[in-house]
Design a protein around this motif. Structure first.
Motif: not given
Length: 101
Positions: A28-40
């Motif tokens: 998701s767009r939100e995921s890409i723009l988040s601070k999430n550190m999962f490698s993908e």
């Protein structure tokens, strides 16, 4: 197709890049723009930074759009060749997006 710094079309181009990376990575767009550190997610974010840089965006513009530090943008760009060399799927996705732009 290469926006110039301050170009009125830059926000639309940014949205187009995010949407294209989202589509190719199925994140998701939100995921890409988040601070999430999962490698993908990190791979997707790095691809966005590289595409924006290659398209003429300045590092400080990229940092503002992605809400990360300018130092982080510089680090991403410096390490990008090594990252896609070792992350084969990221390399495939990046090349596919570059060909479609």
């Amino acid at each position: 197709m290469r926006p110039i710094s301050g170009d009125k079309k830059a926000p639309e181009f940014f949205a187009r890049i995010i949407d294209k990376v989202s589509e190719e990575t199925q994140l998701s767009r939100e995921s890409i723009l988040s601070k999430n550190m999962f490698s993908e997610v990190v791979d997707a974010r790095h691809i966005v930074v590289k595409l924006l840089s290659d398209s003429g965006f300045y590092n400080n513009e990229i940092s503002r759009l992605l809400q990360i530090s300018t130092a982080s943008v510089c680090k991403i760009l410096n390490h990008f060749p090594n990252r896609i060399e070792h992350r084969k799927m990221a390399k495939i996705i990046y090349n596919r997006i570059v060909e479609s732009l």
